[in-house]
Design an enzyme around this catalytic site. Structure first.
Site, PDB file in Angstrom:
ATOM      1  NE  ARG A  51      -2.432  -1.233   3.785  1.00 56.19           N
ATOM      2  CZ  ARG A  51      -1.816  -0.402   4.423  1.00 56.19           C
ATOM      3  NH1 ARG A  51      -1.770   0.694   4.459  1.00 56.19           N
ATOM      4  NH2 ARG A  51      -1.433  -0.974   5.594  1.00 56.19           N
TER       5      ARG A  51
ATOM      6  CE1 TYR B 107       0.152  -6.046  -1.639  1.00 54.95           C
ATOM      7  CE2 TYR B 107      -0.603  -4.206  -1.004  1.00 54.95           C
ATOM      8  CZ  TYR B 107      -0.433  -5.294  -0.503  1.00 54.95           C
ATOM      9  OH  TYR B 107      -0.366  -5.923   0.852  1.00 54.95           O
TER      10      TYR B 107
ATOM     11  CE  LYS C 104      -6.182  -3.399   5.089  1.00 47.26           C
ATOM     12  NZ  LYS C 104      -6.305  -4.090   6.408  1.00 47.26           N
TER      13      LYS C 104
ATOM     14  CG  HIS D 120      -7.317  -2.750  10.501  1.00 51.51           C
ATOM     15  ND1 HIS D 120      -5.939  -2.418  10.836  1.00 51.51           N
ATOM     16  CD2 HIS D 120      -7.236  -3.723   9.549  1.00 51.51           C
ATOM     17  CE1 HIS D 120      -5.209  -3.051   9.838  1.00 51.51           C
ATOM     18  NE2 HIS D 120      -5.947  -3.895   9.392  1.00 51.51           N
TER      19      HIS D 120
ATOM     20  CB  SER E  95      -0.660  -3.713   8.790  1.00 53.07           C
ATOM     21  OG  SER E  95      -1.878  -2.990   8.667  1.00 53.07           O
TER      22      SER E  95
ATOM     23  CB  CYS F  93       0.191  -6.797  15.134  1.00 54.93           C
ATOM     24  SG  CYS F  93       1.206  -5.333  15.328  1.00 54.93           S
TER      25      CYS F  93
ATOM     26  CG  ASP G 268      -7.693  -6.977   7.316  1.00 55.73           C
ATOM     27  OD1 ASP G 268      -6.991  -6.574   8.277  1.00 55.73           O
ATOM     28  OD2 ASP G 268      -7.602  -6.268   6.366  1.00 55.73           O
TER      29      ASP G 268
ATOM     30  NE  ARG H  93      -0.159  -8.624   2.384  1.00 54.89           N
ATOM     31  CZ  ARG H  93      -0.933  -7.824   3.270  1.00 54.89           C
ATOM     32  NH1 ARG H  93      -1.889  -8.553   4.024  1.00 54.89           N
ATOM     33  NH2 ARG H  93      -0.417  -6.827   3.784  1.00 54.89           N
TER      34      ARG H  93
END
Ligand code: OXD
Ligand code: MN
Length: 646
Positions: free
Chosen positions: A112, A261, A270, A290, A311, A313, A336, A430
């Protein structure tokens, strides 16, 4: 299946997913093969409502594609697209698994791009708080609508020449759920279509429930072409220099240019579910967050928990946790994003608006997340992971999971071995995999009314100072806790080592509107119910003086969830401290776990907390200023005073 309730010569009338719909009979379809003079090479124009058609026509005029493809979401469509992508060299098959694929991006398009992500409103202050003079704001980027229009025209005019424009009708959330929302994404990338099919519900199921009154979020995406016309990497066209991701809440519009991406191109995620979603949620009185959602069963009693971590974690790991304690079961609703609202009984209910997992691959293994490993080896698109010579994938963390004599090709397509200086997989590589394949997917994960949420967790990576768990004293304190969330992040190139970043509500890159107003929206939730969820802050990542983690994490985190369940049952197992409630001695179940230094894990150091509260206060003053709700300022002052007496 729709239930037909009536029909006449021209139409059938049906009830589907609780909604009334009217369908023109096939024999009455006029044959349309063109839209604005452009051939429709796949799909049925008649499934588009007037409003959708007007939107598509408008963007055809702008982007000037060669052909139009209206996505129906069928398996046949998908296998044709995968064939096409293979021919273009965008993906290669992974014969070790069933229907799995590997995409390698242009190395300049792997993540991102926050600095190129903007929210467009008339008033800047609707989008971002006004930072203190001389301070650079870090809570989002603003652009005026006029500026947006100029940037869009500069990039999108003729950008789909020689390309197909795909029209993807999609639903965020189970199709037809009153908590779900619909989007229409236009894109010139078949990779995006194949990925959107995994991450959202697309095609006929969605158009079937749309009529001329159906609102939808408008999502325009192009991978773009550099100004000089040279596409460096034909299998992954993009335009990194001019990448721009724009959101216009007033018209529910998203425009994304230059990147393929996922975080920039799968616009349901998002851009819609969080940025535009949070603005819709503000207007309609709910929360777009989130957060993962998990169900936990202890001795037959089930509760649902939502948890916000920045993100990378470990949200996916927690959402799919295998509890080590006997008698516990964790089931996954989402990893997410959570859309949550209070129902008519004041119960907070959540849906996962997504249909798949777009997870960070490195670090995922049978040791860290065996459930993910059981999910991802069929019907999955991997991006920027390494490849093995036996037709499989590899990334950092899979050292013990590949055959000894395989050769490895890194994410850039170069030979790689264990002595190589660079990682085999890109750190942000990913897997994009269907949620329904998860062996512990919750039976209610697609329930239209959502699952009842009993607790909310915040968390981050905090190597020092922050205890394993503490509970908020009340709702205001809970909102303060979310607002003051910080986490260790890998430093930007100009810094050495790791830094602790502010990431309020784990939403810093995803706020769709002014963070000060967002805080007020959260505070206002108190008026909606007498049954607020309990709120906790967890930290699996505290380290001892030897630099080693004090807590084993992963499946052992169920011990922390167990304590949370006790608190939900109002058990008297918490001690008050200045920062919140922590487990009373022996109330955290450590049975069978040796060598845990509880006093280090829960130590509250006055000096640390003084510095922490000063940093939080400085951040609020500098970044949020006059937009900070007085209640949060008061919480901050209260905590400061209490810490003085620590
Ligand atoms: C994600 C992120 O991809 O938070 O989920 O970056
Ligand atoms: Mn995320």
């Amino acid at each position: 299946m729709p239930e037909i309730i009536q029909e006449d010569n021209d139409y059938t009338y049906a009830i589907e997913a609780g909604r009334y719909s009217k369908h023109l009979k096939l024999s009455n379809y006029p044959v349309f093969h063109h839209l604005r003079g452009i051939s429709v090479i796949h799909g049925d124009l008649n499934v588009l409502t007037e409003k959708v058609r007007a939107y598509v026509e408008d963007k055809i005029d702008l982007c000037q594609p060669d052909t139009i493809h209206i996505c129906d979401g069928t398996d046949r469509e998908n296998s044709n697209l995968l064939n096409l992508l293979q021919k273009q060299g965008t993906i290669v098959p992974l014969p070790k698994y069933q229907n799995c694929w590997l995409a390698r991006t242009n190395p300049a398009d792997t993540a991102r791009v926050e600095s190129k992500t903007f929210i467009c409103t008339e008033k800047k202050s609707d989008t971002i708080p006004t930072p203190e003079e001389g301070v650079k704001g870090s809570l989002g980027n603003w652009m005026s609508p006029e500026h947006m229009d100029k940037e869009v025209i500069a990039r999108f005019t003729g950008c789909m020449k020689k390309r197909t424009m795909y029209v993807i009708p999609f639903s965020m959330g189970p199709v037809g759920s009153p908590l779900s929302k619909i989007g229409i994404q236009l894109t010139d990338s078949a990779y995006v279509v194949a990925s959107m099919r995994i991450m959202t519900r697309i095609g006929q199921a969605v158009t079937n429930i749309m009529d001329d009154t159906t609102e939808f979020v408008k999502c325009l995406h192009s991978v773009g072409t550099p100004l000089n016309g040279v596409v460096e990497n034909p299998s992954w066209p993009c335009d990194p220099e001019r990448t721009l991701i724009l959101h216009k809440p007033q018209t529910n519009e998203i425009v994304s240019y230059g990147s393929g991406y996922g975080g920039n191109s799968l616009l349901g995620k998002k851009c819609f579910a969080l940025r535009i979603g949070s603005t819709i949620a503000k207007r309609e009185g709910w929360l777009a967050e989130h957060m993962l959602i998990l169900g936990i069963t202890k001795n037959g009693k089930k509760r649902y928990i939502a948890a916000a971590f920045p993100s990378a974690c470990g949200k996916t790991n927690l959402a799919m946790m295998t509890p080590t304690l006997p008698g516990y079961k964790v089931e996954c609703v989402g990893d997410d994003i959570a859309w949550m609202r209070f129902d008519e009984n004041g119960q907070l209910r959540a849906i996962n608006p997504e249909n798949g997992f777009f997870g960070v691959a490195p670090g995922t293994s049978n040791a860290s997340n065996p459930i993910a490993m059981k999910t991802i080896f069929k019907n999955t698109i991997f991006t920027n992971v390494a490849q093995t010579s036996d037709g499989g994938v590899y990334w950092e963390g899979m050292e013990n999971e590949i055959n000894d004599n395989v050769e490895i090709t890194d994410w850039l397509g170069k030979p790689w071995n264990k002595n190589s200086k660079t990682p085999a997989a890109h750190p942000n590589s990913r897997f994009c995999t269907p949620a329904k394949q998860c062996p512990i997917i919750d039976p209610l994960w697609e329930s239209p009314e959502g699952v009842p949420i009993s607790a909310i967790l915040f968390g981050g990576r905090r190597p020092v100072g922050v205890p394993l768990i503490h509970e908020a004293k009340n709702w205001r304190h809970a909102v303060f806790m979310g607002a003051s969330l910080r986490s260790e992040a890998t430093a930007a190139a100009e810094h050495k080592g790791k830094i602790i970043m502010h990431d309020p509500f784990a939403m810093r890159p995803f706020f769709g509107y002014n963070f000060g107003h967002y805080l007020q929206h959260w505070l206002n939730m108190e008026k909606r119910t007498t049954n607020l969820p309990k709120v906790f802050l967890v930290n699996w990542f505290r380290k001892g003086s030897d630099g080693k983690f004090l807590w084993p994490g992963f499946g052992e985190n169920c011990r922390v969830l167990d304590w949370i369940l006790k608190r939900l049952d109002n058990e008297d197992c918490a001690d008050n401290t200045p920062i919140g409630l922590i487990p009373k001695k022996d109330s955290l179940n450590l049975e069978g776990l040796n060598g845990i230094d509880m006093s280090e894990l829960f130590k509250l150091d006055a000096e640390f907390w003084e510095q922490e509260i000063n940093a939080i206060q400085k951040y609020f003053e500098e970044q949020v200023g006059k937009d900070l709700p007085p209640a949060i300022r008061e919480e901050c002052d209260k905590l400061k005073n209490e810490i003085k007496n620590m």
